[in-house]
Design an enzyme around this catalytic site. Structure first.
Site, PDB file in Angstrom:
ATOM      1  N   ASN A 117       0.834  -1.122   0.069  1.00  0.00           N
ATOM      2  CA  ASN A 117       0.085   0.029   0.139  1.00  0.00           C
ATOM      3  C   ASN A 117       0.817   1.413   0.021  1.00  0.00           C
ATOM      4  OD1 ASN A 117      -2.055  -1.839   0.075  1.00  0.00           O
ATOM      5  ND2 ASN A 117      -2.832  -1.305   2.209  1.00  0.00           N
ATOM      6  N   HIS A 163     -19.933  36.494 -28.527  1.00  0.00           N
ATOM      7  CA  HIS A 163     -20.867  35.614 -29.111  1.00  0.00           C
ATOM      8  C   HIS A 163     -20.695  35.262 -30.804  1.00  0.00           C
ATOM      9  CE1 HIS A 163     -23.677  37.197 -25.949  1.00  0.00           C
ATOM     10  NE2 HIS A 163     -22.811  38.399 -26.346  1.00  0.00           N
ATOM     11  N   SER A 285      -8.078  13.553 -47.145  1.00  0.00           N
ATOM     12  CA  SER A 285      -9.295  12.586 -47.195  1.00  0.00           C
ATOM     13  C   SER A 285      -8.906  11.676 -48.324  1.00  0.00           C
ATOM     14  CB  SER A 285     -10.315  13.488 -47.883  1.00  0.00           C
ATOM     15  OG  SER A 285     -11.278  12.810 -48.449  1.00  0.00           O
ATOM     16  N   ASN A 293      -7.379  18.772 -43.613  1.00  0.00           N
ATOM     17  CA  ASN A 293      -8.206  18.781 -42.402  1.00  0.00           C
ATOM     18  C   ASN A 293      -7.594  18.893 -41.118  1.00  0.00           C
ATOM     19  OD1 ASN A 293     -10.708  18.094 -44.115  1.00  0.00           O
ATOM     20  ND2 ASN A 293     -10.173  16.211 -44.008  1.00  0.00           N
ATOM     21  N   TYR A 325      -6.635   1.561   2.915  1.00  0.00           N
ATOM     22  CA  TYR A 325      -6.561   1.230   1.764  1.00  0.00           C
ATOM     23  C   TYR A 325      -7.810   0.383   1.122  1.00  0.00           C
ATOM     24  CZ  TYR A 325      -4.990  -1.365  -2.429  1.00  0.00           C
ATOM     25  OH  TYR A 325      -4.827  -1.969  -3.624  1.00  0.00           O
ATOM     26  N   GLN A 330      -6.627   1.014  -6.949  1.00  0.00           N
ATOM     27  CA  GLN A 330      -5.871   0.289  -8.120  1.00  0.00           C
ATOM     28  C   GLN A 330      -6.244   1.022  -9.516  1.00  0.00           C
ATOM     29  OE1 GLN A 330      -4.214  -3.645  -8.414  1.00  0.00           O
ATOM     30  NE2 GLN A 330      -5.981  -3.873 -10.012  1.00  0.00           N
TER      31      GLN A 330
HETATM   32  N1  ARG Z   1      -1.550  -3.204  -7.404  1.00  0.00           N
HETATM   33  C1  ARG Z   1      -2.100  -2.673  -6.031  1.00  0.00           C
HETATM   34  C2  ARG Z   1      -2.713  -1.416  -6.295  1.00  0.00           C
HETATM   35  O1  ARG Z   1      -2.432  -0.707  -7.335  1.00  0.00           O
HETATM   36  C3  ARG Z   1      -1.148  -2.843  -5.096  1.00  0.00           C
HETATM   37  C4  ARG Z   1      -1.530  -2.806  -3.683  1.00  0.00           C
HETATM   38  C5  ARG Z   1      -2.104  -4.046  -3.303  1.00  0.00           C
HETATM   39  N2  ARG Z   1      -2.505  -3.894  -1.914  1.00  0.00           N
HETATM   40  C6  ARG Z   1      -3.716  -4.750  -1.505  1.00  0.00           C
HETATM   41  N3  ARG Z   1      -3.825  -4.551  -0.128  1.00  0.00           N
HETATM   42  N4  ARG Z   1      -4.197  -5.485  -2.053  1.00  0.00           N
HETATM   43  O2  ARG Z   1      -3.445  -1.034  -5.363  1.00  0.00           O
END
Ligand code: ARG
Length: 457
Positions: A117, A163, A285, A293, A325, A330
């Site tokens: 994380n 305008h 074209s 274009n 987290y 992701q």
């Molecule tokens: N690929 C994961 C992401 O981008 C990495 C972190 C994963 N952490 C977890 N607790 N599953 O978030």
């Protein structure tokens, strides 16, 4: 029928469909993070090696061995030889696997006091830092190109519009330098994004710190960040926010480019032809032989829409996200990576456009044949002779034909106040663009120096 595979070293068997779904595009997108992941690991291990703690977590010898191996992985990544397998899931586990293949048990120690994380969070920040410095420099170059265009055609009159209808005399200098100034204001937002990004989350681990006396300030310094995040729980919540702030800033840059693109499309139409677009930046074209274009400019408008989408998507991912987290984060990765890439490419292509745009002064002047465009200037002339403004307004309105043949060059020479057609301080804007370029170059040089020192074993 899919059979559970012994895929991950971390958690044992994961159903392959689940693995494919949860890792998503990480094995591909994370290739762009391989180098920064190694740098984050180098800083982390260096900090652990310098910790005053018994038993010693990493001896100096072990630190050197890890950093040597990381340098080799960086070289592999630069050559395009570093691979992230499905079983790795992401770059973090791929680097750890590679280190363990090279170093045996020593490789298994690098994840001490760390979680993926905080690892992914720091990777993104290192990646964004580089990209923002490059983006700032690209923006400064476009601002300079627009200012050069403004300087070259400072005294070419251009019908100013509201305008889209003819309004008051303006100039090509005023038009072009307005967009330079707009972009330089957008750079304030990029700067805010840089500051929000320039913080080190490492040491927050899973989001709650670790029960060992790690030195978070040292890790931050080793990586050349301004400082670490203070609260480690916030450090973990800041993932996603960082990307959202960045995308909001990039969306503003793209909005500016989109409006510039729209003006260029309009004013290069045969009906206007104030400008001629460089032929090699236009496309043809397949059926109409005469066509040139403005596809580039149309795509800039579309890319602005994409950036607004990416910015919105990143905000909505965060909206009801509980603290700490969550895997939702992701999915902000592709958004910010793509947003940065598109913004940078757009700035570059618009610079090429600005550098080779042809201005057609005759066409610009011919547009002043419609006398109404001088009406307000004339009313204010009458005011200068002592007539109350509303009376002057009506008098001019009743005698618009009298304005025919007024001189647009004389009209733009009379607006001498700050920022008027004859009061443009292009030097001041060029200085702002220079300062932006210098700041980004200086920051990047410091980052390179920090990395060189970190990897110098
Ligand atoms: N690929 C994961 C992401 O981008 C990495 C972190 C994963 N952490 C977890 N607790 N599953 O978030």
């Amino acid at each position: 029928m899919t059979k559970p595979a012994d895929t991950a070293t971390t958690v044992g068997k994961i159903n392959p469909d689940v693995l494919a779904f949860t890792e998503g595009k990480d094995p591909v997108l994370d290739l762009d993070l391989a180098e920064v992941d190694c740098l984050g690991t180098a800083a982390h291990v260096t900090m652990l090696a310098r910790m005053d703690y018994t038993p010693t977590l990493f001896t100096e010898e072990q630190r050197v061995a890890v950093i040597r191996a990381l340098r080799e992985i960086i070289a592999e990544a630069r050559r395009g030889d570093f691979a992230i397998t499905a079983a790795d899931q992401d770059v973090h586990l791929a680097v750890e696997r590679r280190l363990t293949e090279r170093l045996g048990d020593l490789g298994k120690k690098v994840h001490t006091c760390r979680s993926r994380n905080d690892q992914v969070a720091v990777d993104i920040r290192l990646h964004v830092r580089d990209a923002l410095n490059a983006l700032d420099r690209e923006l400064a170059a476009l601002a300079h190109a627009l200012l050069a265009l403004a300087r070259a055609h400072r005294d070419v009159p251009m019908v100013g519009r509201t305008h889209l209808q003819p309004a008051m005399p303006s100039s090509v200098g005023m038009w072009a330098s307005a967009y330079a100034e707009m972009l330089l204001d957008d750079a304030y937002l990029l700067d805010a994004a840089y500051r929000v990004n320039d913080l080190c989350p490492l040491g927050s681990a899973a989001g709650y710190g670790v029960p060992l006396p790690i030195d978070r300030r040292l890790t931050s310094d080793l990586l050349g960040f301004a400082r670490p995040h203070h609260n480690v729980f916030y450090a973990s919540c800041a993932r996603g926010k960082d990307e959202a702030v960045l995308l909001a800033a990039c969306a503003q840059v793209m909005l500016s480019l989109s409006r510039l693109a729209e003006d260029l499309i309009l004013f290069s139409m045969p009906e206007f032809r104030y400008f001629t677009l460089p032929r090699d930046l236009c496309t043809g074209s397949s059926i109409m032989p005469q066509k040139y274009n403005p596809d580039v400019l149309e795509l800039i408008r579309a890319k602005a829409a994409l950036l607004i989408g990416q910015s919105t998507a990143s905000n909505v991912i965060l909206k009801a996200l509980p603290g700490g987290y969550n895997r939702d984060l992701q999915d902000t990765k592709e958004l910010y990576m793509e947003g940065l890439r598109v913004t940078r490419a757009s700035l570059r292509i618009m610079r090429l456009m600005a550098e080779s745009l042809t201005v057609n002064p005759d066409r610009c002047r011919a547009a002043f044949a419609e006398p109404g465009v001088f009406a307000t200037d004339r009313a204010l002339e009458l005011v200068a002779q002592g007539m109350p403004f509303r009376d002057a307004y009506h008098q001019v309105r009743d005698h618009l034909e009298d304005l025919r043949g007024m001189d647009p060059d004389a009209a733009i020479a009379r607006k001498t106040h700050l920022g008027g057609t004859a009061g443009l301080d292009l030097d001041a804007l060029d200085e702002r663009a220079d300062a932006l370029d210098r700041a980004a170059e200086g920051r990047q040089a410091k980052i390179r120096a920090a990395f060189d020192q970190l990897l110098d074993v």
